[in-house]
Design an enzyme around this catalytic site. Structure first.
Site, PDB file in Angstrom:
ATOM      1  N   GLU A 215      68.412 136.155   6.262  1.00  0.00           N
ATOM      2  CA  GLU A 215      68.827 135.858   7.632  1.00  0.00           C
ATOM      3  C   GLU A 215      70.283 135.416   7.674  1.00  0.00           C
ATOM      4  O   GLU A 215      70.625 134.337   7.178  1.00  0.00           O
ATOM      5  CB  GLU A 215      67.951 134.760   8.251  1.00  0.00           C
ATOM      6  CG  GLU A 215      68.337 134.461   9.699  1.00  0.00           C
ATOM      7  CD  GLU A 215      67.651 133.243  10.267  1.00  0.00           C
ATOM      8  OE1 GLU A 215      67.989 132.868  11.405  1.00  0.00           O
ATOM      9  OE2 GLU A 215      66.795 132.655   9.594  1.00  0.00           O
ATOM     10  N   ASP A 419      54.681 128.408  -4.113  1.00  0.00           N
ATOM     11  CA  ASP A 419      53.674 129.257  -3.470  1.00  0.00           C
ATOM     12  C   ASP A 419      54.097 129.437  -2.015  1.00  0.00           C
ATOM     13  O   ASP A 419      53.933 128.535  -1.195  1.00  0.00           O
ATOM     14  CB  ASP A 419      52.304 128.582  -3.565  1.00  0.00           C
ATOM     15  CG  ASP A 419      51.185 129.454  -3.020  1.00  0.00           C
ATOM     16  OD1 ASP A 419      51.476 130.398  -2.262  1.00  0.00           O
ATOM     17  OD2 ASP A 419      50.018 129.177  -3.342  1.00  0.00           O
ATOM     18  N   HIS A 514      75.575 133.614  15.328  1.00  0.00           N
ATOM     19  CA  HIS A 514      74.659 134.716  15.018  1.00  0.00           C
ATOM     20  C   HIS A 514      75.294 136.059  15.349  1.00  0.00           C
ATOM     21  O   HIS A 514      75.091 137.048  14.644  1.00  0.00           O
ATOM     22  CB  HIS A 514      73.347 134.551  15.801  1.00  0.00           C
ATOM     23  CG  HIS A 514      72.429 133.535  15.202  1.00  0.00           C
ATOM     24  ND1 HIS A 514      72.586 132.187  15.408  1.00  0.00           N
ATOM     25  CD2 HIS A 514      71.350 133.662  14.378  1.00  0.00           C
ATOM     26  CE1 HIS A 514      71.642 131.532  14.757  1.00  0.00           C
ATOM     27  NE2 HIS A 514      70.886 132.399  14.130  1.00  0.00           N
TER      28      HIS A 514
END
Length: 521
Positions: A215, A419, A514
């Site tokens: 991202e 995990d 962004h």
């Protein structure tokens, strides 16, 4: 390819760029339209080496939009085939042998008439004569030979090449106990931020932070938050509690029998603990909680698990206790090792209240002048915005009232071999802000169910071990240090995004960052 209304020869043939290949155990044809925007009103049959495949046996996979069958294409339901778009046509014909093969087909395209095409393609590799079952070896399923055979099978089956998946810097045997049917690796970009200054009981000083993510802007956002925390002297981090659960369930004839069973369990906790702890030199049973509904009794076993996350450890320990309970309490009608009240890999209010994994808090006081100069927002604005977010989270039923805890956790989990499915519970959190008596910003994040390990599982994989070593968190005795560091990183991200949205510029920084770093234009 030619046009029924006039021969266009190679001009039209080249405009469809037909390609044939073996894929997923069958023949697949792709067409790339270089001609014009077409609306196909009839998808004709496909012929491969003279064998005709009717439209009802053709499945059309466009680049965008829904999958459809050739027989469903009609004037009422035309198939849009835009210029520079590709459609893959999956057939019912089994994969072809190595060699040269001829294939042809036709499309009826309204004003463009009937377009007929033909081509010859050479298949370079003979297909695997299996039903798609993946090769494996009983004696050693991590040898170079079986891994290469598996990769070749996958490439043949899928009709693609695993050029990057196949490039790994460690021997396949390192994946033993971490990944079955090992075939390759998924390479995720890692950005390093910091150093973040942490003041805790187990972590103290500056730490560089590896974040594995795809991202854009995320790494930059955390680096910005870390810069703010460091300017305040660092993040103060405290581990509050820790435990890992397994929750067996028992069924009785009626509710009274269930109640009697709970009473009996309370008298037997010492011997149950002895049986459970006999399976591990690490697991320690802290307590057993009982929850009864109807004639069903859920027992929640809470363990300490050292530096391992411990889900498998406590499963084995609880199973040993369960066998002893079954033997000594014969009126049990049914029992199962897990009744889902531990909410393993699921977020729950119970774990938020009682802790799963590690409960850890990170906090900081940000001077009001620094908040304005660094983040362009006022203390009152930041506090107001966070109160609004808390109200929105409450209305939505969210288990986190912050901005982006899961971003840091997912990136750190991937980088350090955690995990990743435990992110479901680990991302629960409570962000708290208020204005101090001096007019500064107090901010604190509590993660009540942070499931982490520095030993066992994926932490021993070469790449993940390197990232843990970068944090000085690999091996035994380091899990509480890692928990404090992770909490500090999460707090940095919460401050960065909260201030970006609440800034004097009205969320402009959030959008512009962004736009600049996170989009493919």
């Amino acid at each position: 390819m030619n046009n029924e209304n006039g021969d266009m020869g190679d001009v039209v043939r080249n405009s469809m760029e037909p390609c044939l290949r073996n894929r997923r155990g069958a023949v697949e044809v792709s067409l790339t339209n270089h001609l014009a925007d077409l609306h196909v009103v009839r998808w004709g049959p496909l012929r491969v080496n003279g064998h005709e495949i009717p439209p009802e046996d053709l499945v059309l996979f466009p680049e965008e939009g829904a999958v459809t069958r050739g027989e469903h294409v009609s004037p009422e339901r035309p198939f849009p085939f835009g210029r520079q778009r590709t459609v893959c046509i999956r057939t019912s014909v089994p994969a072809l042998d190595k060699g040269e093969h001829r294939f042809e087909g036709e499309l009826e395209c309204g004003q463009h008439g009937v377009l007929r095409w033909d081509a010859t393609e050479t298949i370079e590799v003979s297909p695997s004569r299996t039903d798609g079952r993946i090769p494996r070896e009983e004696e050693d399923d991590y040898s170079e030979a079986i891994v290469q055979a598996r990769r070749a099978h996958v490439e043949d089956w899928a009709g693609t090449r695993l050029n990057h998946v196949s490039r790994h810097s460690f021997a396949p045997g390192h994946a033993r106990h971490s990944c079955e049917l090992f075939t390759g690796v998924a390479q995720v970009p890692i950005g390093v931020v910091g150093p973040l200054v942490v003041h805790g009981e187990h972590a103290d000083g500056p730490y560089l932070i590896p974040l594995a993510t795809t991202e854009g802007t995320m790494v930059a956002s955390y680096n910005r938050g870390i810069k703010l925390l460091n300017a305040c002297g660092g993040a103060r981090c405290t581990v509050l509690d820790g435990s890992m659960q397994r929750a067996p369930v028992f069924v009785f004839d009626d509710a009274k029998q269930g109640r009697d069973f709970v009473s009996w369990i309370r008298t037997q906790q010492e011997v149950i603990a002895e049986r459970a702890e006999s399976t591990s030199h690490v697991a320690k049973l802290l307590r057993i909680e009982a929850f009864q509904v109807h004639r069903i009794v859920f027992l929640r076993f809470n363990f300490m698990t050292g530096d391992a996350a411990g889900q498998n450890m406590v499963g084995k320990a609880t199973f040993e206790a369960l066998q002893w309970i079954r033997t000594h309490y014969p009126t049990i009608r049914a029992s199962f090792l897990e009744g889902n009240i531990s909410t393993d890999k699921k977020s729950s209010q119970l774990n938020i209240l009682q802790t799963r994994g590690k409960r850890v808090t990170a906090e900081v006081v940000v001077p009001r002048e620094l908040l304005m100069t660094s983040m362009r927002t006022r203390v009152s604005q930041a506090v107001l915005y966070q109160r609004i977010c808390s109200e929105g989270s409450r209305l939505a039923g969210s288990h986190n009232n912050g901005a982006q805890s899961a971003n840091a956790l997912a990136a750190l989990f991937i980088a350090t071999g955690q995990d990743v499915a435990a992110l479901a519970e680990s991302a629960a959190g409570t962000l708290f802000t208020n204005e101090t008596a001096e007019g500064d910003l107090y901010a604190s994040i509590t993660l009540p169910s942070l499931v982490l390990a520095t030993h066992g599982g994926g932490t021993g994989l070469p790449t993940q071990r390197e990232c843990l070593e970068l944090l000085d968190c690999y091996g035994r005795g380091k899990v509480l240090r890692l928990a404090e560091i992770v909490a500090g990183v999460v707090l940095a991200g919460e401050l960065s995004l909260m201030c970006a949205v609440a800034s004097e510029r009205g969320s402009e920084e959030w959008v512009s960052s962004h736009e600049r770093m996170g989009r493919h234009h």
